[in-house]
Design an enzyme around this catalytic site. Sequence first.
Site, PDB file in Angstrom:
ATOM      1  CG  ASN A  36      -1.960   0.924   1.562  1.00 42.63           C
ATOM      2  OD1 ASN A  36      -1.610   2.340   0.191  1.00 42.63           O
ATOM      3  ND2 ASN A  36      -2.875   1.124   3.026  1.00 42.63           N
ATOM      4  CD1 TRP A  37       3.831   1.036  -2.498  1.00 43.55           C
ATOM      5  CD2 TRP A  37       3.837   1.595  -4.358  1.00 43.55           C
ATOM      6  NE1 TRP A  37       4.745   0.200  -3.753  1.00 43.55           N
ATOM      7  CE2 TRP A  37       4.369   0.824  -4.811  1.00 43.55           C
ATOM      8  CE3 TRP A  37       3.609   2.288  -6.309  1.00 43.55           C
ATOM      9  CZ2 TRP A  37       5.427   0.059  -5.550  1.00 43.55           C
ATOM     10  CZ3 TRP A  37       3.801   2.097  -7.055  1.00 43.55           C
ATOM     11  CH2 TRP A  37       4.995   0.668  -6.353  1.00 43.55           C
ATOM     12  CE  LYS A  38      -0.236   3.484   4.858  1.00 39.98           C
ATOM     13  NZ  LYS A  38      -0.627   3.441   6.125  1.00 39.98           N
TER      14      LYS A  38
ATOM     15  CG  HIS B   1      -6.143   2.143   5.070  1.00 43.19           C
ATOM     16  ND1 HIS B   1      -5.968   3.232   5.767  1.00 43.19           N
ATOM     17  CD2 HIS B   1      -5.382   1.816   5.283  1.00 43.19           C
ATOM     18  CE1 HIS B   1      -4.625   2.784   6.286  1.00 43.19           C
ATOM     19  NE2 HIS B   1      -4.296   1.766   5.856  1.00 43.19           N
TER      20      HIS B   1
ATOM     21  CD  GLU C 278      -3.549   5.469   6.890  1.00 42.40           C
ATOM     22  OE1 GLU C 278      -3.286   5.576   5.043  1.00 42.40           O
ATOM     23  OE2 GLU C 278      -2.613   4.865   7.337  1.00 42.40           O
TER      24      GLU C 278
ATOM     25  CD  GLU D  30      -4.492  -2.336   7.059  1.00 44.13           C
ATOM     26  OE1 GLU D  30      -2.599  -2.764   6.910  1.00 44.13           O
ATOM     27  OE2 GLU D  30      -4.591  -1.677   6.483  1.00 44.13           O
TER      28      GLU D  30
ATOM     29  N   GLY E 199       2.088   2.767  11.178  1.00 39.48           N
ATOM     30  CA  GLY E 199       3.136   3.566  11.182  1.00 39.48           C
ATOM     31  C   GLY E 199       3.688   4.495  11.958  1.00 39.48           C
TER      32      GLY E 199
ATOM     33  CB  SER F  20       4.452  -1.506  12.515  1.00 44.21           C
ATOM     34  OG  SER F  20       4.037  -0.069  12.639  1.00 44.21           O
TER      35      SER F  20
ATOM     36  N   GLY G 125       2.813  -1.497   4.665  1.00 45.51           N
ATOM     37  CA  GLY G 125       2.415   0.560   3.559  1.00 45.51           C
ATOM     38  C   GLY G 125       4.496   0.502   3.373  1.00 45.51           C
ATOM     39  N   GLY G 126       4.605   0.907   4.883  1.00 47.88           N
ATOM     40  CA  GLY G 126       5.984   1.646   4.528  1.00 47.88           C
ATOM     41  C   GLY G 126       6.604   0.965   4.077  1.00 47.88           C
TER      42      GLY G 126
HETATM   43  P1  PGA Z   1       2.368   0.480   8.082  1.00 46.63           P
HETATM   44  O1  PGA Z   1       1.128   0.895   7.477  1.00 46.63           O
HETATM   45  O2  PGA Z   1       2.514  -1.147   7.129  1.00 46.63           O
HETATM   46  O3  PGA Z   1       3.078   1.494   7.391  1.00 46.63           O
HETATM   47  O4  PGA Z   1       2.292   0.548   8.983  1.00 46.63           O
HETATM   48  C1  PGA Z   1       0.388  -0.332   6.910  1.00 46.63           C
HETATM   49  C2  PGA Z   1      -1.483   0.427   6.355  1.00 46.63           C
HETATM   50  O5  PGA Z   1      -2.178   0.567   6.369  1.00 46.63           O
HETATM   51  O6  PGA Z   1      -1.248  -0.515   4.912  1.00 46.63           O
END
Ligand code: PGA
Length: 257
Positions: free
Chosen positions: A9-11, A96, A98, A168, A174, A214, A235-236
């Site tokens: 997930n490159w956001k 998600h 966010e 999640e 994050g 994470s 994500g990251g």
């Molecule tokens: P993260 O994000 O790996 O940076 O914690 C995961 C996500 O939001 O899908």
Amino acid sequence: MRKKIVAANWKMHLSFAEAMALTDAFLHGLDDSGGLEVLIAPPFPYIHEVLNGIQRHPLISVAAQNCSEHNNGAYTGEVSAYMLASVGVEFVITGHSERRKYYGDIPEVISRKVDRILEHRMSPLFCCGETLEDRNSGKHFDVITGQIRNSLGHLSVENMKSVVIAYEPVWAIGTGINATTKQAGEMHRFIRNLLSEIFSDDVSSGTSILYGGSLKPDNATELFSCEDIDGGLVGGSSLRATEFLTICRAMETACSR
Ligand code: PGA
């Protein structure tokens, strides 16, 4: 046998050139991804080119990070499931945290998005997760139950076969603090039991449930050793090819056991 999936997930990160370079690095690093399905969720403007890039690779698919709850129409700035399906997108992330937090994606909206995604024969990658406050007050199982019942509960068993779930925990996204294998394993088992209660034993045993929050090279092997964890939403670490490929390899190793 459930599908094993690792999703990037490159956001809202990366320039176009950086996104294409990363796609290339994934393509070269994933030649031998035995049994594993890899998803790339780029920002909307890059989807088409990433799709072109991955044509050479049978195991990589593209996921969108969001879609509109509406079909086509006068909704300036929105992107419909119809459009995404028409360019070859196969998965759409929805629910998600966010989106729930910043964009008003309440359960009813998520539920409509899930319907749009399914209507266009794509797979919803449905995210659920509790906040730290929920967990500290012992409400985490109730919160997850509510999120799943409210946004997926209306689906038929047939439609549920296209759904992938990602657990999640919001406090792990994050933050560098991942759920322990015990916490994640316990929640994944709980979700599986819930699927059996709402839908059927087949849905319960057949639905891929990914862990996200994470996820990193140094915790992936342990988290993936858990029987009910079928992969990860990253994500990251998905912004750095070596880290993401290491996570994919950890899942491959877990699959071969
Ligand atoms: P993260 O994000 O790996 O940076 O914690 C995961 C996500 O939001 O899908």
